[in-house]
Design a protein around this motif. Structure first.
Motif, PDB file in Angstrom:
ATOM      1  N   ALA A   1      -7.518  -6.432  -2.201  1.00 51.62           N
ATOM      2  CA  ALA A   1      -7.809  -5.820  -0.532  1.00 51.62           C
ATOM      3  C   ALA A   1      -7.661  -7.056   0.161  1.00 51.62           C
ATOM      4  O   ALA A   1      -7.909  -6.756   1.384  1.00 51.62           O
ATOM      5  CB  ALA A   1      -9.408  -5.031  -1.045  1.00 51.62           C
TER       6      ALA A   1
ATOM      7  N   THR B   1      -4.892  -7.304   4.700  1.00 52.64           N
ATOM      8  CA  THR B   1      -5.219  -6.950   5.922  1.00 52.64           C
ATOM      9  C   THR B   1      -4.330  -8.625   6.565  1.00 52.64           C
ATOM     10  O   THR B   1      -4.277  -8.396   7.596  1.00 52.64           O
ATOM     11  CB  THR B   1      -6.193  -7.682   5.850  1.00 52.64           C
ATOM     12  OG1 THR B   1      -7.076  -8.640   5.687  1.00 52.64           O
ATOM     13  CG2 THR B   1      -7.692  -6.526   5.201  1.00 52.64           C
TER      14      THR B   1
ATOM     15  N   TYR C   1     -10.525  -1.055  10.591  1.00 50.39           N
ATOM     16  CA  TYR C   1     -10.396  -2.066   9.705  1.00 50.39           C
ATOM     17  C   TYR C   1      -8.722  -2.339   9.465  1.00 50.39           C
ATOM     18  O   TYR C   1      -8.305  -3.121   9.622  1.00 50.39           O
ATOM     19  CB  TYR C   1     -10.829  -0.969   8.910  1.00 50.39           C
ATOM     20  CG  TYR C   1     -10.328  -2.504   7.184  1.00 50.39           C
ATOM     21  CD1 TYR C   1     -10.897  -3.020   7.152  1.00 50.39           C
ATOM     22  CD2 TYR C   1      -9.276  -1.489   6.557  1.00 50.39           C
ATOM     23  CE1 TYR C   1     -10.576  -4.086   6.328  1.00 50.39           C
ATOM     24  CE2 TYR C   1      -8.438  -2.449   4.991  1.00 50.39           C
ATOM     25  CZ  TYR C   1      -9.621  -3.493   4.941  1.00 50.39           C
ATOM     26  OH  TYR C   1      -9.368  -4.429   4.346  1.00 50.39           O
ATOM     27  N   LEU C   2      -7.814  -0.935   9.929  1.00 51.88           N
ATOM     28  CA  LEU C   2      -6.446  -0.935   9.116  1.00 51.88           C
ATOM     29  C   LEU C   2      -5.443  -1.459  10.400  1.00 51.88           C
ATOM     30  O   LEU C   2      -6.388  -1.487  11.711  1.00 51.88           O
ATOM     31  CB  LEU C   2      -5.781   0.753   9.219  1.00 51.88           C
ATOM     32  CG  LEU C   2      -6.152   1.303   8.085  1.00 51.88           C
ATOM     33  CD1 LEU C   2      -5.768   3.018   7.700  1.00 51.88           C
ATOM     34  CD2 LEU C   2      -6.194   0.682   6.776  1.00 51.88           C
TER      35      LEU C   2
ATOM     36  N   SER D   1       0.649   4.071   1.317  1.00 55.04           N
ATOM     37  CA  SER D   1      -0.997   3.703   1.076  1.00 55.04           C
ATOM     38  C   SER D   1      -1.484   2.428   1.052  1.00 55.04           C
ATOM     39  O   SER D   1      -0.414   2.062  -0.280  1.00 55.04           O
ATOM     40  CB  SER D   1      -1.483   5.093  -0.349  1.00 55.04           C
ATOM     41  OG  SER D   1      -3.239   4.048  -0.118  1.00 55.04           O
ATOM     42  N   ARG D   2      -1.983   2.277   1.329  1.00 57.09           N
ATOM     43  CA  ARG D   2      -2.871   0.775   2.056  1.00 57.09           C
ATOM     44  C   ARG D   2      -3.721   0.179   0.125  1.00 57.09           C
ATOM     45  O   ARG D   2      -5.073   1.118   0.523  1.00 57.09           O
ATOM     46  CB  ARG D   2      -3.429   0.127   2.955  1.00 57.09           C
ATOM     47  CG  ARG D   2      -2.245   0.052   3.851  1.00 57.09           C
ATOM     48  CD  ARG D   2      -0.958  -1.002   3.803  1.00 57.09           C
ATOM     49  NE  ARG D   2      -0.289  -1.443   4.635  1.00 57.09           N
ATOM     50  CZ  ARG D   2       1.729  -0.876   4.664  1.00 57.09           C
ATOM     51  NH1 ARG D   2       1.791  -0.133   4.007  1.00 57.09           N
ATOM     52  NH2 ARG D   2       1.854  -1.314   5.736  1.00 57.09           N
ATOM     53  N   GLU D   3      -4.349  -1.124   0.227  1.00 54.57           N
ATOM     54  CA  GLU D   3      -5.431  -1.284  -0.864  1.00 54.57           C
ATOM     55  C   GLU D   3      -6.536  -1.393   0.311  1.00 54.57           C
ATOM     56  O   GLU D   3      -6.501  -1.941   0.904  1.00 54.57           O
ATOM     57  CB  GLU D   3      -5.010  -2.435  -1.675  1.00 54.57           C
ATOM     58  CG  GLU D   3      -4.980  -2.053  -2.860  1.00 54.57           C
ATOM     59  CD  GLU D   3      -2.957  -3.261  -3.193  1.00 54.57           C
ATOM     60  OE1 GLU D   3      -2.600  -3.821  -2.865  1.00 54.57           O
ATOM     61  OE2 GLU D   3      -2.949  -2.659  -4.494  1.00 54.57           O
ATOM     62  N   MET D   4      -7.445  -0.391  -0.264  1.00 55.17           N
ATOM     63  CA  MET D   4      -8.519  -0.303   0.991  1.00 55.17           C
ATOM     64  C   MET D   4      -9.519  -0.956   0.177  1.00 55.17           C
ATOM     65  O   MET D   4      -9.788  -1.426  -1.230  1.00 55.17           O
ATOM     66  CB  MET D   4      -8.658   0.936   1.394  1.00 55.17           C
ATOM     67  CG  MET D   4      -7.712   1.747   2.125  1.00 55.17           C
ATOM     68  SD  MET D   4      -7.422   1.223   3.490  1.00 55.17           S
ATOM     69  CE  MET D   4      -9.280   1.618   4.136  1.00 55.17           C
TER      70      MET D   4
ATOM     71  N   THR E   1      -9.934   6.541  -1.216  1.00 60.25           N
ATOM     72  CA  THR E   1      -9.321   5.580   0.226  1.00 60.25           C
ATOM     73  C   THR E   1      -8.542   6.913   0.764  1.00 60.25           C
ATOM     74  O   THR E   1      -7.802   6.062   2.092  1.00 60.25           O
ATOM     75  CB  THR E   1      -8.592   4.705  -1.265  1.00 60.25           C
ATOM     76  OG1 THR E   1      -7.707   5.428  -1.829  1.00 60.25           O
ATOM     77  CG2 THR E   1      -9.657   3.437  -1.611  1.00 60.25           C
TER      78      THR E   1
ATOM     79  N   GLN F   1      -8.346   6.566   5.507  1.00 59.91           N
ATOM     80  CA  GLN F   1      -7.060   5.768   5.941  1.00 59.91           C
ATOM     81  C   GLN F   1      -6.208   7.077   6.920  1.00 59.91           C
ATOM     82  O   GLN F   1      -6.475   6.898   7.831  1.00 59.91           O
ATOM     83  CB  GLN F   1      -5.445   5.787   5.426  1.00 59.91           C
ATOM     84  CG  GLN F   1      -6.214   4.469   3.915  1.00 59.91           C
ATOM     85  CD  GLN F   1      -4.838   3.925   3.109  1.00 59.91           C
ATOM     86  OE1 GLN F   1      -3.887   3.806   3.242  1.00 59.91           O
ATOM     87  NE2 GLN F   1      -4.861   3.765   1.417  1.00 59.91           N
TER      88      GLN F   1
ATOM     89  N   GLY G   1      -4.906   8.655  -1.070  1.00 64.68           N
ATOM     90  CA  GLY G   1      -4.664   6.913  -1.574  1.00 64.68           C
ATOM     91  C   GLY G   1      -4.055   6.567  -2.638  1.00 64.68           C
ATOM     92  O   GLY G   1      -2.823   6.085  -2.483  1.00 64.68           O
TER      93      GLY G   1
END
Lengths: 190, 362, 290
Positions: free
Chosen positions: B80, B84, C10-11, C38-41, C49, C53, C207
């Motif tokens: 996670a 970022t 956030y993103l 899809s990103r890791e949240m 998730t 997103q 996600g």
């Protein structure tokens, strides 16, 4: 065009302005033909502020962009290179294309997606003089009854509808205004 | 009297406070430091780095501490955080030929140029609990020997020279990246290897084990297993050339597998490959076996229907962060769905009951 | 977590652009599942998730966000997601359906009709309606391409043969604009009729499975059925015991160990609004009526 002009005209507050500009794009694509206001970009002529905002919001180094001859100008190229970093591409590789309707022809050069991946089709950003007065009426998903709209041409957009679920999706831009026509929309001449 | 439940927010806050207290444990015991975890739980740190796909020992140690030693939770924290981070560029491929070795063994040759180096391995330890550790005794100092300056070429290259190995054409193509693009089937080998490298160690191990027991058997020998540090070089556009930006520890495994051949090609050994960040040799060996099993189609082998031959099955299920998230989500409230099932089953039973009564009456 | 260290909502902007492009293609091809990276949240896969997103890619600073899980604003995961956006986007939040411009939901569509100025974002666990009939993505993708939905009809028909009715009560498959068969996420089939002709934009995010899809406003959405076994939007045959509503989806609550139970609106805002208006139910406290 000076260096300063190239460096300016992007979103001053990118996350917030891009979010607002995207909502205009989203509303436009969700409600075909309905005109939305889109702000925040000040690109060099002949790029409209609306088209500039679409580019800043959706286009980047991962999305090849085809500039039609009407917009394939040094100032536009430099501005896009600095603010979006999009690789310029031939129609066959274009995820996005930008230009006037005439300059974007023939549309058949742009991908319409594949049966397994109909999303892999070009989104065309068509610069117009104005988005009114209407010359067509639209029906289809996103439209409750009938939606008047100004289109650059009607027959080839009817032909595009026939390709569904494949086909092109369009943004029409003029000044600070944007409207859209996805492949699902059925246009009819007024 | 029932009232619609309120207080989810308070419950969450209280749970988080309790969790923090439990993480710390008995406050009369000294608190673990990040350095202690990094230095003394190094293999746990390595696993978190490998499956978290982020080479940073301190952050991995922090994640382990925060996760109370739950490694999948720690991997999740790292993943996670990793998403970022801005991406400045890509390094050049690491050159494992130039690895500064701490361990290097081959099961296929008794000796080879560069020699066999056992290194810091559990392999021949007797698994007896060492109670001196409990008494916090000092570790003995290992004997030291200067590093051997002689090159240690990859052992499979020696077979390669004789034409006994399947050829492996070099490619400068940029491999796909499943952290930036959605996984798409069929997946080519670079994508499969990426998925396996960050896949769950336990899952990849069991898949590899299943091939040894006959589910997609590939007759693997460990041609070479090497562990050591490699320089990471990156091209800096402003400079116009590559500079070394750091070094990382890697575990690399190359297996020699059953040979193939045809009318036009003489028999050759085939390869499986594993490369994992840190000292993670169980994972690297497992990865090379699964890699080899997944290559059945390109090598003209039969689909035995074995799980380890099924790329879609392996790739969609090897990620422990995806798996644990979805598995654990069934703890979330589902009472709306359950209610709709209740209504349906009651209705079906009513209808069936009516039917039975009617039949009985007839 | 220091909020200042993270971008608005956030993103990062590149990730948002990628999601935004997928959302637009989703609207252009209603019901088709657009693959997205899809990103890791910072929350587990399977816990929203995808929805998070999508919401993050849509939110503007001016938005008012409502988050519901099982119809309720105060379920723990809804609280957690709402807090996440309060912290990372600084947007206003509300529990009132009418006050919200973006509503993220898990498993319900609000009772109150949504308007043109709203977006409904669904959290989706398994976006592929054919997945439990054919586990392979490579196969289901072909089936959608060829519009080959026979397997789904066979499954529904087998239900009828065995149980006398279609034995699917939630995540009931729908056909969008006569083309793609779509999973409406695990909403109870009671909610299915609200999917079609809705004034609001409906966006779906999965996600873990890396898919985004959409239903534009005023789109034809039809629940799959047979002429002799028409689709039926069912609910518990009771009124809400707190507000007396006869046509809202109900939760069954066990009140004692002797078989006592009550039925209350799953949409907590809807129920509270009705009670505030003076509506009463079977178990309302005496004198509750205004």
């Amino acid at each position: 065009m000076t260096q300063a002009d190239i460096l300016s005209g992007g979103f001053a507050e990118a996350p917030q302005q891009a979010a607002r500009a995207f909502r205009a794009c989203l509303e436009a694509m969700a409600r075909p033909g309905r005109i939305q206001r889109i702000e925040g970009a000040h690109p060099p002529a002949p790029l409209s502020p609306a088209a500039g905002a679409v580019l800043l919001t959706l286009v980047d180094s991962t999305t090849p962009l085809c500039l039609a001859p009407s917009h394939d100008l040094p100032a536009v190229r430099q501005w896009i290179a600095f603010h979006c970093g999009a690789p310029l591409a031939e129609p066959a590789q274009a995820v996005f294309a930008l230009g006037t309707w005439e300059a974007l022809q023939p549309l058949s050069a742009f991908p319409i997606g594949t049966p397994q991946y109909p999303d892999r089709s070009t989104t065309l950003i068509v610069e117009m003089n104005a988005l009114s007065p209407p010359n067509a009426v639209l029906t289809g998903p996103g439209i409750e009854d009938r939606q008047p709209a100004r289109l650059p041409e009607i027959d080839s957009l009817i032909a595009n509808r026939e390709l569904f679920p494949l086909g092109h999706d369009f943004f029409f831009t003029a000044g600070f205004e944007i409207a859209a026509l996805p492949r699902t929309t059925e246009p009819e001449a007024l | 009297m029932y009232v619609a439940t309120k207080g989810g927010e308070r419950a969450i806050d209280a749970a988080h406070q309790w969790l923090a207290e439990e993480r710390r444990g008995d406050p009369s015991a000294p608190e673990l430091t990040i350095v202690q975890i990094r230095e003394q739980m190094a293999l746990a740190v390595n696993r978190v780095m490998a499956e978290g796909s982020l080479y940073d020992r301190d952050l991995a140690a922090l994640a382990i501490k925060q996760a109370r030693g739950d490694l999948i939770e720690a991997i999740f924290l790292i993943r996670a955080y990793r998403t970022t981070l801005p991406r400045f560029g890509a390094s050049q491929p690491v050159d494992t030929d130039a690895m500064a070795l701490s361990r290097r063994i081959s099961a296929t040759f008794k000796d080879a140029p560069g020699g066999q180096v056992l290194g810091p391995t559990f392999d021949y330890t007797h698994r007896l609990l060492d109670f001196t550790l409990m008494a916090e005794g000092e570790a003995p100092q290992a004997a030291r020997k200067p590093a051997d300056p002689a090159p240690a070429p990859h052992i499979l290259q020696l077979l390669d020279r004789d034409g006994l190995m399947e050829p492996l054409p070099a490619s400068d193509e940029t491999p796909p990246d499943l952290t930036r693009e959605p996984l798409e089937m069929p997946a080519d080998r670079p994508l499969r290897l990426q998925a396996l490298a960050r896949g769950d160690e336990g899952f990849v191990l069991s898949m590899a084990y299943s091939t040894q027991r006959g589910y997609g058997r590939t007759h693997a020998f460990v041609g070479e297993l090497r562990i050591g540090t490699c320089a990471v070089d990156m091209e800096i556009p402003e400079l116009g050339f590559a500079i070394e930006i750091g070094e990382i520890e890697l575990t690399e495994c190359e297996t020699v597998n059953q040979f193939t051949g045809s009318k036009t090609e003489p028999p050759q050994f085939t390869r499986g490959y594993g490369l994992v960040m840190g000292q993670s040799e169980r994972k690297a060996i497992s990865m090379s076996l699964v890699d080899r099993a997944l290559r059945w189609a390109e090598l003209g082998e039969d689909d035995m229907g074995a799980p380890a031959q099924d790329a879609e099955f392996v790739l969609y299920h090897c990620d422990n962060i995806q798996a644990t998230g979805f598995l654990e989500h069934i703890k979330l409230p589902h009472y709306v769905d359950f209610q709709s099932e209740l209504e349906l089953i009651r209705k079906l039973r009513r209808d069936a009951g009516a039917e039975t009564c009617k039949e009985a009456a007839e | 977590m220091s909020e200042a260290a993270y971008n608005f909502a956030y993103l990062d902007e590149a990730t948002k652009r990628m999601i935004r492009r997928a959302l637009l293609k989703g609207l252009a091809i209603p019901g088709y599942q657009v693959p997205f990276a899809s990103r890791e949240m910072p929350m587990p896969y399977g816990w929203g998730t995808g929805g998070v997103q999508v919401t993050a890619a849509c939110l503007t600073p001016e938005d008012c966000l409502k988050v519901i899980d099982q119809g309720a604003d105060d379920t723990t995961n809804a609280v957690s997601i709402r807090k996440f956006f309060e912290r990372t986007a600084g947007v206003a939040t509300s529990e009132h359906t009418a006050a919200a411009s973006v509503i993220q939901t898990r498993h319900r569509i609000p009772e109150q009709a949504l308007t043109e100025r709203q977006i409904l974002v669904y959290q989706v666990p398994i976006p592929e309606p054919l997945r439990f009939l054919e586990p392979r993505e490579s196969e289901t993708r072909k089936m959608h391409a060829l519009e080959e939905y026979g397997l789904m009809h066979v499954k529904l028909y087998e239900d009828i043969a065995r149980h006398g009715a279609i034995a699917t009560s939630y995540a009931y498959p729908v056909r969008v604009e006569g083309r793609y068969v779509m999973d409406p996420s695990p909403i109870p089939k009671f909610d299915n009729p609200k999917l079609g002709g809705m004034a609001a934009i409906q966006l779906f995010g999965a996600g873990r499975e890396q898919r985004i899809y959409a239903v534009p406003p005023y789109t034809r959405v039809v629940s799959l059925d047979f002429e002799d076994h028409p689709f039926e939007a069912s609910k518990a045959a009771h009124d809400c015991d707190l507000c007396g509503a006869a046509h809202s989806y109900l939760d069954e609550v066990i009140t004692d160990d002797k078989g006592g139970r009550m039925f209350v609106c799953s949409d907590t805002d809807f129920c509270a609004m009705r009670r505030a208006e003076g509506h009463v139910g079977r178990l309302s406290p005496k004198g509750a009526a205004a």
